[in-house]
Design a protein around this motif. Structure first.
Motif, PDB file in Angstrom:
ATOM      1  N   GLU A 144     -16.893   7.327 -13.550  1.00  0.00           N
ATOM      2  CA  GLU A 144     -15.960   8.520 -13.112  1.00  0.00           C
ATOM      3  C   GLU A 144     -14.582   7.969 -13.345  1.00  0.00           C
ATOM      4  O   GLU A 144     -14.518   6.705 -12.850  1.00  0.00           O
ATOM      5  CB  GLU A 144     -16.456   8.958 -11.797  1.00  0.00           C
ATOM      6  N   ASN A 145     -13.740   8.848 -13.665  1.00  0.00           N
ATOM      7  CA  ASN A 145     -12.358   8.665 -13.671  1.00  0.00           C
ATOM      8  C   ASN A 145     -11.776   8.726 -12.271  1.00  0.00           C
ATOM      9  O   ASN A 145     -12.070   9.910 -11.680  1.00  0.00           O
ATOM     10  CB  ASN A 145     -11.546   9.612 -14.612  1.00  0.00           C
ATOM     11  N   ILE A 146     -10.873   7.838 -11.983  1.00  0.00           N
ATOM     12  CA  ILE A 146     -10.576   7.796 -10.510  1.00  0.00           C
ATOM     13  C   ILE A 146      -8.992   7.411 -10.424  1.00  0.00           C
ATOM     14  O   ILE A 146      -8.459   6.805 -11.583  1.00  0.00           O
ATOM     15  CB  ILE A 146     -11.251   6.932  -9.314  1.00  0.00           C
ATOM     16  N   LYS A 147      -8.219   7.715  -9.481  1.00  0.00           N
ATOM     17  CA  LYS A 147      -7.087   7.109  -9.183  1.00  0.00           C
ATOM     18  C   LYS A 147      -6.815   6.396  -7.923  1.00  0.00           C
ATOM     19  O   LYS A 147      -7.305   6.611  -6.796  1.00  0.00           O
ATOM     20  CB  LYS A 147      -5.990   8.190  -9.136  1.00  0.00           C
ATOM     21  N   ILE A 148      -6.536   5.014  -8.349  1.00  0.00           N
ATOM     22  CA  ILE A 148      -6.341   4.185  -7.015  1.00  0.00           C
ATOM     23  C   ILE A 148      -5.157   3.791  -6.851  1.00  0.00           C
ATOM     24  O   ILE A 148      -4.143   3.682  -7.635  1.00  0.00           O
ATOM     25  CB  ILE A 148      -6.982   2.972  -7.589  1.00  0.00           C
ATOM     26  N   SER A 149      -4.628   4.003  -5.345  1.00  0.00           N
ATOM     27  CA  SER A 149      -3.267   3.408  -5.009  1.00  0.00           C
ATOM     28  C   SER A 149      -3.451   2.896  -3.750  1.00  0.00           C
ATOM     29  O   SER A 149      -4.880   2.227  -3.425  1.00  0.00           O
ATOM     30  CB  SER A 149      -2.510   4.645  -4.745  1.00  0.00           C
ATOM     31  N   SER A 150      -2.604   2.311  -2.966  1.00  0.00           N
ATOM     32  CA  SER A 150      -2.701   1.743  -1.842  1.00  0.00           C
ATOM     33  C   SER A 150      -1.795   2.092  -0.800  1.00  0.00           C
ATOM     34  O   SER A 150      -0.818   2.542  -0.854  1.00  0.00           O
ATOM     35  CB  SER A 150      -2.410   0.163  -2.270  1.00  0.00           C
ATOM     36  N   THR A 151      -2.232   1.726   0.604  1.00  0.00           N
ATOM     37  CA  THR A 151      -1.325   1.739   1.849  1.00  0.00           C
ATOM     38  C   THR A 151      -0.298   0.519   1.245  1.00  0.00           C
ATOM     39  O   THR A 151      -0.346  -0.051   0.629  1.00  0.00           O
ATOM     40  CB  THR A 151      -1.973   1.468   2.956  1.00  0.00           C
ATOM     41  N   ASN A 152       0.616   0.650   2.374  1.00  0.00           N
ATOM     42  CA  ASN A 152       1.805  -0.440   2.269  1.00  0.00           C
ATOM     43  C   ASN A 152       1.462  -1.874   3.197  1.00  0.00           C
ATOM     44  O   ASN A 152       2.007  -2.731   3.223  1.00  0.00           O
ATOM     45  CB  ASN A 152       3.071  -0.025   2.608  1.00  0.00           C
ATOM     46  N   ASN A 153       0.121  -1.768   3.729  1.00  0.00           N
ATOM     47  CA  ASN A 153      -0.446  -2.905   4.248  1.00  0.00           C
ATOM     48  C   ASN A 153      -0.916  -3.931   3.291  1.00  0.00           C
ATOM     49  O   ASN A 153      -2.178  -3.886   3.254  1.00  0.00           O
ATOM     50  CB  ASN A 153      -1.481  -2.350   5.505  1.00  0.00           C
ATOM     51  N   VAL A 154      -0.122  -4.663   2.705  1.00  0.00           N
ATOM     52  CA  VAL A 154      -0.348  -5.587   1.673  1.00  0.00           C
ATOM     53  C   VAL A 154      -0.010  -6.851   2.023  1.00  0.00           C
ATOM     54  O   VAL A 154       1.089  -7.348   2.835  1.00  0.00           O
ATOM     55  CB  VAL A 154      -0.012  -5.099   0.364  1.00  0.00           C
ATOM     56  N   LEU A 155      -0.376  -7.952   1.190  1.00  0.00           N
ATOM     57  CA  LEU A 155       0.069  -9.426   1.312  1.00  0.00           C
ATOM     58  C   LEU A 155       1.021  -9.666  -0.068  1.00  0.00           C
ATOM     59  O   LEU A 155       0.345  -9.230  -1.044  1.00  0.00           O
ATOM     60  CB  LEU A 155      -0.910 -10.342   1.489  1.00  0.00           C
ATOM     61  N   LEU A 156       1.830 -10.378   0.126  1.00  0.00           N
ATOM     62  CA  LEU A 156       2.565 -10.570  -1.071  1.00  0.00           C
ATOM     63  C   LEU A 156       2.541 -12.162  -1.274  1.00  0.00           C
ATOM     64  O   LEU A 156       3.050 -12.797  -0.450  1.00  0.00           O
ATOM     65  CB  LEU A 156       4.340 -10.103  -0.933  1.00  0.00           C
ATOM     66  N   PHE A 157       2.403 -12.653  -2.449  1.00  0.00           N
ATOM     67  CA  PHE A 157       2.268 -13.983  -2.893  1.00  0.00           C
ATOM     68  C   PHE A 157       3.444 -14.282  -3.994  1.00  0.00           C
ATOM     69  O   PHE A 157       3.417 -13.369  -5.088  1.00  0.00           O
ATOM     70  CB  PHE A 157       1.090 -14.261  -3.202  1.00  0.00           C
ATOM     71  N   ASN A 158       4.026 -15.287  -4.086  1.00  0.00           N
ATOM     72  CA  ASN A 158       4.800 -15.827  -5.222  1.00  0.00           C
ATOM     73  C   ASN A 158       3.845 -16.271  -6.369  1.00  0.00           C
ATOM     74  O   ASN A 158       2.560 -16.230  -6.297  1.00  0.00           O
ATOM     75  CB  ASN A 158       5.778 -16.998  -4.736  1.00  0.00           C
ATOM     76  N   GLN A 159       4.476 -16.712  -7.401  1.00  0.00           N
ATOM     77  CA  GLN A 159       3.879 -17.207  -8.623  1.00  0.00           C
ATOM     78  C   GLN A 159       3.030 -18.311  -8.400  1.00  0.00           C
ATOM     79  O   GLN A 159       2.226 -18.660  -8.977  1.00  0.00           O
ATOM     80  CB  GLN A 159       4.743 -17.565  -9.823  1.00  0.00           C
ATOM     81  N   ASP A 160       3.285 -19.061  -7.421  1.00  0.00           N
ATOM     82  CA  ASP A 160       2.771 -20.577  -6.994  1.00  0.00           C
ATOM     83  C   ASP A 160       1.506 -19.989  -6.026  1.00  0.00           C
ATOM     84  O   ASP A 160       0.765 -20.912  -5.345  1.00  0.00           O
ATOM     85  CB  ASP A 160       3.616 -21.244  -6.375  1.00  0.00           C
ATOM     86  N   GLY A 161       1.267 -18.662  -5.458  1.00  0.00           N
ATOM     87  CA  GLY A 161       0.233 -18.483  -4.720  1.00  0.00           C
ATOM     88  C   GLY A 161       0.503 -18.412  -3.226  1.00  0.00           C
ATOM     89  O   GLY A 161      -0.354 -18.313  -2.365  1.00  0.00           O
ATOM     90  N   ILE A 162       1.926 -18.748  -2.944  1.00  0.00           N
ATOM     91  CA  ILE A 162       2.251 -18.731  -1.350  1.00  0.00           C
ATOM     92  C   ILE A 162       2.650 -17.613  -0.988  1.00  0.00           C
ATOM     93  O   ILE A 162       3.422 -16.654  -1.658  1.00  0.00           O
ATOM     94  CB  ILE A 162       3.439 -19.859  -1.300  1.00  0.00           C
TER      95      ILE A 162
END
Length: 174
Positions: A144-162
């Motif tokens: 089935e086709n769906i639309k996925i989005s997110s709350t703003n409760n996320v973690l941010l990582f730099n390109q090195d994974g930190i």
């Protein structure tokens, strides 16, 4: 007492403090809640949680917003300093909605019924796979086709994974 295990669920339920090792290096030391909520890096974030955290690429679109996987925008409570980053989204923070073909950004691959909730496994149009936790009364069919989005409760990582998420002052980082 020191107890050694490779089972992350066992570690989270039995320990009052956890030391996470990877490639013979200490990645983080903290309580189970600290390890789960404020992981030091992408490895620690991916090791704890069932199903595991979704790690997707993101780009900065403004000081307080990112475009995730080139599929949806997340407005943040913090200033974004990195132009290119990775975002960690726990499965329970993803929002899954039914969508027509034009507004869909993903396709359901499988659904697992767990009693009080379901896990929806989906693939974005670019091939990235994610898992999302939805209420048990939600109904999604395979392919089935769906639309996925997110709350703003996320973690941010730099390109090195930190982890570069704001408000991490209580993090015990080895």
């Amino acid at each position: 007492m020191i107890y050694v295990t490779h089972d992350q669920v066992e570690a989270m339920t039995m320990a009052d403090h956890i030391m996470v090792l990877h490639d013979s290096k200490v990645q983080q030391i903290g309580t189970p809640a600290e390890i789960y909520k404020t992981p030091a890096n992408e490895f620690v974030a991916g090791f704890f949680g069932v199903p595991p955290i979704n790690i997707l690429y993101a780009t900065k679109i403004s000081d307080k917003a990112i475009r995730v996987n080139n599929d949806f925008q997340v407005d943040l409570d913090q200033t974004v300093t990195e132009k290119e980053l990775k975002v960690g989204i726990r499965p329970n923070e993803l929002v899954v909605e039914k969508a027509d073909e034009l507004s869909a950004n993903a396709t359901v691959q499988n659904v697992e019924f767990l009693g009080d909730e379901k896990i929806v496994y989906a693939t974005f149009s670019n091939g990235n796979e994610v898992s999302a936790i939805v209420p048990s009364d939600a109904h999604f069919d395979m392919f089935e086709n769906i639309k996925i989005s997110s709350t703003n409760n996320v973690l941010l990582f730099n390109q090195d994974g930190i982890n570069v998420t704001a408000n991490r002052e209580d993090l015990i980082n080895a």
